[in-house]
Design an enzyme around this catalytic site. Structure first.
Site, PDB file in Angstrom:
ATOM      1  N   HIS A  28       8.089  27.419  51.558  1.00 26.13           N
ATOM      2  CA  HIS A  28       7.526  28.741  51.260  1.00 26.13           C
ATOM      3  C   HIS A  28       6.907  28.840  49.854  1.00 26.13           C
ATOM      4  CE1 HIS A  28      11.306  29.708  49.259  1.00 26.13           C
ATOM      5  NE2 HIS A  28      11.980  29.888  50.370  1.00 26.13           N
ATOM      6  N   HIS A  82      23.866  32.643  56.143  1.00 27.37           N
ATOM      7  CA  HIS A  82      22.582  33.050  55.555  1.00 27.37           C
ATOM      8  C   HIS A  82      21.549  33.095  56.677  1.00 27.37           C
ATOM      9  CE1 HIS A  82      19.213  33.491  53.036  1.00 27.37           C
ATOM     10  NE2 HIS A  82      19.023  32.250  52.649  1.00 27.37           N
ATOM     11  N   GLU A  84      18.249  33.240  56.653  1.00 29.38           N
ATOM     12  CA  GLU A  84      16.898  32.684  56.480  1.00 29.38           C
ATOM     13  C   GLU A  84      16.647  31.619  57.556  1.00 29.38           C
ATOM     14  OE1 GLU A  84      16.102  31.524  52.453  1.00 29.38           O
ATOM     15  OE2 GLU A  84      13.962  31.210  52.838  1.00 29.38           O
ATOM     16  N   ASP A  86      15.499  28.692  57.855  1.00 25.68           N
ATOM     17  CA  ASP A  86      15.852  27.268  57.774  1.00 25.68           C
ATOM     18  C   ASP A  86      17.310  27.042  58.175  1.00 25.68           C
ATOM     19  OD1 ASP A  86      16.206  28.762  55.421  1.00 25.68           O
ATOM     20  OD2 ASP A  86      16.355  26.991  54.168  1.00 25.68           O
ATOM     21  N   HIS A 147      20.939  34.306  47.976  1.00 29.27           N
ATOM     22  CA  HIS A 147      19.795  34.945  47.365  1.00 29.27           C
ATOM     23  C   HIS A 147      19.133  35.977  48.282  1.00 29.27           C
ATOM     24  CE1 HIS A 147      16.503  32.430  49.380  1.00 29.27           C
ATOM     25  NE2 HIS A 147      17.618  31.893  49.821  1.00 29.27           N
ATOM     26  N   ASP A 166      23.065  28.620  50.283  1.00 33.05           N
ATOM     27  CA  ASP A 166      22.023  28.040  49.422  1.00 33.05           C
ATOM     28  C   ASP A 166      22.497  27.761  47.983  1.00 33.05           C
ATOM     29  OD1 ASP A 166      20.163  27.775  51.381  1.00 33.05           O
ATOM     30  OD2 ASP A 166      18.996  29.547  50.856  1.00 33.05           O
ATOM     31  N   TYR A 194      15.785  23.660  42.082  1.00 34.18           N
ATOM     32  CA  TYR A 194      16.228  24.619  43.107  1.00 34.18           C
ATOM     33  C   TYR A 194      16.655  25.938  42.455  1.00 34.18           C
ATOM     34  CZ  TYR A 194      18.096  26.377  47.428  1.00 34.18           C
ATOM     35  OH  TYR A 194      18.299  27.149  48.544  1.00 34.18           O
ATOM     36  N   HIS A 227      21.725  22.939  51.617  1.00 37.39           N
ATOM     37  CA  HIS A 227      20.686  21.927  51.357  1.00 37.39           C
ATOM     38  C   HIS A 227      21.262  20.903  50.387  1.00 37.39           C
ATOM     39  CE1 HIS A 227      17.469  24.414  53.041  1.00 37.39           C
ATOM     40  NE2 HIS A 227      17.876  25.419  52.292  1.00 37.39           N
TER      41      HIS A 227
END
Ligand code: FMN
Length: 403
Positions: A28, A82, A84, A86, A147, A166, A194, A227
């Protein structure tokens, strides 16, 4: 092909069942030259539980890793730490396939999963709530805006393992699953990258969270992010927690980032002279022409800098587009405790420097000068003004920054 993807055991009851994205270059808008991993974890307790999933195109890799230890239908619970994409991109398909008894998320996660995927049977868990996985216990901590509003941590008591989504992660594709198997320099640069590009805007919350973790006295043997590698050695866990503490505090340092673009070379000449002045004043300098560096590179360098100097030629009454891009990006990331200045070459009205100044002001960058504008090509005198701006910034930095 799918037979070759195996789960990797990371603790007594937990297996990594994620996917490795070797070719990811852009996440992104955040440049990710080292690829990434999407980490999902399987807890083999009385109730088999999947923690997070992976980006949609990696569904079969994740499923193959799951199936190397259990059949999907054996999964009783899924936790979404989370929402998001991914980490949830293949959640609807996994739910369809595994038919778990329950799927859990934070209250905000429940809303996000409904908005994204029209999933309406997700159970909300509260901050501090515990869930029995048969013989094991998983406890949830809301980490709102770390986040995203839905973000939460899950802690597996028996393995002293924190699933940190994350937080403490990095975009790094690697075959190694543990941080202690990866060169420290790589961890340093990717973790900083990151933090700068994803977490920097939330630094005040991170400071509070680290304090909460410290005072809770909860023991951690492993930190497993969504990640990058898992932190299992005491010194590595301490290192990443310390780095987060430093990055969140963002104390000014004697390092300056000089970022600019140019059409005909004049702003570049200014930038070079400014850098000479900064260096002469004892400041470490990162020279960042935007033809070479991405916005993510700039954010990463700004994370540990005390000064930000931004240059742009005036183009059609405004900023050069790459400079506008990087300033928009940095403004959103909210780097704290910076001093700085605007500079640039112009032909007839020089509005770019004023625009840079106004964005730096919104960013709460303390300006050390009124901005340096030079009409067309710098000459001997004006190049000295650039050098002087660098020197002046260096002296100011020496006053406000840690040595
Ligand atoms: C397409 C174009 C548009 C420009 N528009 C403006 C302008 O609106 N206002 C201005 O003061 N200068 C303008 N200029 C002049 C440049 O700002 C000037 O040439 C400057 O020295 C370029 O700096 P650089 O060598 O760092 O690219 C324009 C130049 C070009 C090529």
């Amino acid at each position: 092909m799918s037979d070759v993807f195996k789960a990797v055991q990371i603790s007594d009851h937990v297996w990594w069942v994620g996917a490795i994205d070797w070719t990811l270059q852009d996440f992104h808008g955040y440049a990710t030259p080292s690829g990434s991993t999407y980490n999902a974890y399987l807890i083999l307790g009385g109730k088999i539980t999947l923690v997070d999933t992976v980006k949609a195109p990696f569904r079969s890799e994740m499923l193959a890793r799951v199936m190397s230890v259990v059949e999907p239908r054996e999964i009783s619970y899924i936790i979404s730490n989370h929402s998001e994409m991914d980490h949830t991109g293949c959640l609807p398909e996994i739910i369809e396939l595994a038919k778990p008894e329950k799927v859990f998320a934070s209250a905000m996660g429940v809303k996000a999963l409904a908005d994204y995927y029209h999933l309406d049977k997700i159970t909300a868990v509260k901050d501090g709530e515990s869930l029995k996985l048969g013989d094991l216990t998983l406890t949830f901590t809301e980490t709102r805006m770390l986040h995203w509003p839905d973000s939460m941590f899950s802690y597996l008591e028996e393995d002293k393992l924190l699933f940190s989504q994350d937080a403490f992660g990095m975009h790094l594709a690697s075959r190694e699953r543990f941080a202690d198997e990866i060169a420290h320099g790589v961890l340093e640069s990717e973790a900083a990258r990151y933090y700068a590009n994803i977490l920097m805007p939330f630094s005040p919350r991170i400071t509070k969270l680290l304090e909460k973790v410290k005072t809770s006295g909860i023991p951690f043997d492993l930190i497993a992010p969504d990640h990058g590698p898992v932190w299992r050695r005491e010194q590595d866990r301490q290192w990443i927690l310390d780095r987060y503490g430093c990055w969140a505090a963002k104390k000014p340092t004697r390092k300056a980032v000089v970022v600019f673009d140019t059409m005909w070379g004049s702003t570049e000449k200014m930038a070079l002279a400014i850098c000479e002045g900064l260096a002469a004043g004892g400041t470490e300098v990162k020279y960042m022409p935007l033809r070479k560096y991405s916005r993510s590179d700039v954010a990463t360098e700004v994370l540990e800098a005390g000064a930000l100097l931004v240059g742009s030629p005036t183009l059609n009454d405004g900023l050069f587009p790459t400079v506008a891009d990087v300033l928009t990006y940095l403004k959103g990331l909210k780097p704290a405790n910076l001093i700085g200045a605007a500079f640039g070459s112009y032909g007839w009205n020089g509005t770019a420097v004023e625009e840079i100044k106004s964005i730096l002001t919104v960013m709460k960058v303390a300006l050390v000068s009124d901005g340096l504008k030079i009409r067309y090509l710098p000459d001997k005198t004006t190049i000295q003004e650039c050098y002087a701006l660098g020197l002046q910034t260096a002296h100011k930095l020496a006053e406000v920054a840690a040595p």
